[in-house]
Scaffold this motif. Structure first.
Motif, PDB file in Angstrom:
ATOM      1  N   MET A 156       0.936   7.562  11.511  1.00 13.78           N
ATOM      2  CA  MET A 156       2.093   7.798  11.728  1.00 13.78           C
ATOM      3  C   MET A 156       2.147   9.341  11.900  1.00 13.78           C
ATOM      4  N   ASN A 157       3.040   9.690  12.839  1.00 14.16           N
ATOM      5  CA  ASN A 157       3.295  11.260  13.009  1.00 14.16           C
ATOM      6  C   ASN A 157       4.992  11.350  12.739  1.00 14.16           C
ATOM      7  N   GLU A 158       5.131  11.920  11.528  1.00 14.58           N
ATOM      8  CA  GLU A 158       6.624  12.383  11.034  1.00 14.58           C
ATOM      9  C   GLU A 158       6.994  13.450  11.751  1.00 14.58           C
TER      10      GLU A 158
ATOM     11  N   VAL B 170      -1.663   8.453   7.393  1.00 17.79           N
ATOM     12  CA  VAL B 170      -2.518   7.131   7.503  1.00 17.79           C
ATOM     13  C   VAL B 170      -2.052   6.009   6.101  1.00 17.79           C
ATOM     14  N   PHE B 171      -1.951   5.024   6.952  1.00 18.39           N
ATOM     15  CA  PHE B 171      -1.888   3.918   5.695  1.00 18.39           C
ATOM     16  C   PHE B 171      -2.823   3.372   4.929  1.00 18.39           C
ATOM     17  N   TYR B 172      -2.840   3.149   3.803  1.00 25.15           N
ATOM     18  CA  TYR B 172      -3.783   2.652   2.865  1.00 25.15           C
ATOM     19  C   TYR B 172      -3.449   1.415   2.090  1.00 25.15           C
TER      20      TYR B 172
ATOM     21  N   GLY C  28       0.830  -1.291   0.161  1.00 24.86           N
ATOM     22  CA  GLY C  28       0.029   0.081  -0.112  1.00 24.86           C
ATOM     23  C   GLY C  28       0.677   1.284  -0.079  1.00 24.86           C
ATOM     24  N   TYR C  29       0.390   2.388   0.617  1.00 26.51           N
ATOM     25  CA  TYR C  29       1.056   3.509   0.645  1.00 26.51           C
ATOM     26  C   TYR C  29       0.564   4.614   1.822  1.00 26.51           C
ATOM     27  N   TRP C  30       1.554   5.417   2.210  1.00 26.73           N
ATOM     28  CA  TRP C  30       1.141   6.300   3.208  1.00 26.73           C
ATOM     29  C   TRP C  30       0.651   7.520   2.703  1.00 26.73           C
ATOM     30  N   LYS C  31      -0.394   8.035   3.074  1.00 26.58           N
ATOM     31  CA  LYS C  31      -1.048   9.257   2.644  1.00 26.58           C
ATOM     32  C   LYS C  31      -1.120  10.366   3.757  1.00 26.58           C
ATOM     33  N   ALA C  32      -0.706  11.795   3.479  1.00 24.05           N
ATOM     34  CA  ALA C  32      -0.751  12.646   4.435  1.00 24.05           C
ATOM     35  C   ALA C  32      -2.264  13.102   4.651  1.00 24.05           C
ATOM     36  N   THR C  33      -2.488  13.313   5.676  1.00 24.66           N
ATOM     37  CA  THR C  33      -3.861  13.803   6.338  1.00 24.66           C
ATOM     38  C   THR C  33      -3.584  15.192   7.135  1.00 24.66           C
ATOM     39  N   GLY C  34      -4.324  16.246   6.538  1.00 20.14           N
ATOM     40  CA  GLY C  34      -4.190  17.584   7.242  1.00 20.14           C
ATOM     41  C   GLY C  34      -3.107  18.110   6.940  1.00 20.14           C
ATOM     42  N   SER C  35      -2.901  19.311   7.246  1.00 20.31           N
ATOM     43  CA  SER C  35      -1.628  20.178   7.010  1.00 20.31           C
ATOM     44  C   SER C  35      -0.562  19.776   8.059  1.00 20.31           C
ATOM     45  N   PRO C  36       0.605  19.947   7.648  1.00 25.07           N
ATOM     46  CA  PRO C  36       1.428  20.132   8.606  1.00 25.07           C
ATOM     47  C   PRO C  36       1.600  21.053   9.706  1.00 25.07           C
ATOM     48  N   GLY C  37       1.812  20.945  10.830  1.00 25.67           N
ATOM     49  CA  GLY C  37       1.820  21.710  11.931  1.00 25.67           C
ATOM     50  C   GLY C  37       3.137  21.833  12.772  1.00 25.67           C
TER      51      GLY C  37
END
Length: 248
Positions: A130-132, A114-116, A88-97
């Protein structure tokens, strides 16, 4: 973590993750950091493969794991990182803070993903998140008007499973949820019955004939609970008196 009593966890704050672990990793000041947070290219693995690669303090933790992520080669050439795995893949959710220190200084940037499962963009969303974290270059600043320069040699990520609870220690067993639903349904049934009582019958009359045995106690207690739920002036001592009456 072996040998420690139950309840001990590696649970650092975001400030600790950036100002101690990530900054020391970037500066190469502590070689023992990888014993706690190892370097793993997590984008080459599926998230469920990561827990067994976690540091010593997170091995056996069923909820969250920490890793240093090295900069990908394409990033060093100005490209975007690849976040696609074999499943699958990791997709960013929301804006970086921004991430702030305890004295309100900007110390880093956080991105949530979030992983899809499946191929983008039609993958199936999972509970893996995940939080990066990336550290800023230079001194921390109290201003968030200027875009900070980020350090990209390493980032730090927290991989976790979304549990559906606000706090992991505040979980309720399924039996408790079922019992609560049954109590709510029972209360709704009593309310329905009370509204259907004929006008010429006094609902709480002292001459009402109650069933004997345990059912009598249940009926009295049920009426008392209903009364106490809606009467804001009820005092705690009335509970004691209630149970004294039931014991007679």
């Amino acid at each position: 973590m072996e040998g420690l009593p139950p309840g001990y966890r590696f649970y650092p704050t975001e400030e600790e993750l950036i100002t101690f672990y990530l900054y020391n990793k970037l500066e190469g000041k502590r070689e023992d950091l990888e014993h706690v947070i190892p370097v793993v290219d997590i984008y080459k693995l599926d998230p469920w493969q990561l827990p067994k690669l976690a540091g010593a303090l997170c091995l056996g933790d069923p909820e969250q794991w920490f890793f240093f992520i090295p900069r990908q080669e394409r990033e060093s050439r100005g490209g975007r990182p690849t976040r696609t795995t074999s499943s699958g893949y990791w997709k960013a959710t929301g804006s970086p803070g921004y991430v702030y220190s305890s004295n309100y200084q900007v110390i880093g940037v956080k991105k949530t993903m979030v992983f899809y499962r499946g191929k983008a963009p039609s993958g199936c969303k999972t509970k893996w998140k995940m939080n990066e974290y990336r550290a800023i270059h230079g001194e921390a600043t109290s201003s968030n008007s200027a875009t900070p320069v980020l350090r990209n040699e390493f980032s730090l990520c927290r991989v976790y499973v979304k549990s559906g609870c606000l706090r992991s220690f505040d979980r309720r067993p399924l039996e408790g949820t079922t019992s609560n639903n049954q109590m709510q349904q029972s209360h709704a049934d009593r309310e329905t019955t009370s509204h259907q009582t004929p006008p010429n019958v006094e609902k709480n009359s002292s001459h009402e004939i109650l069933p004997s045995g345990d059912h009598a106690h249940t009926s009295i207690l049920g009426e008392a609970i209903n009364w106490m739920m809606f009467d804001g002036s009820t005092h705690l001592w009335e509970w004691d008196q209630l149970f004294l009456d039931l014991g007679k």
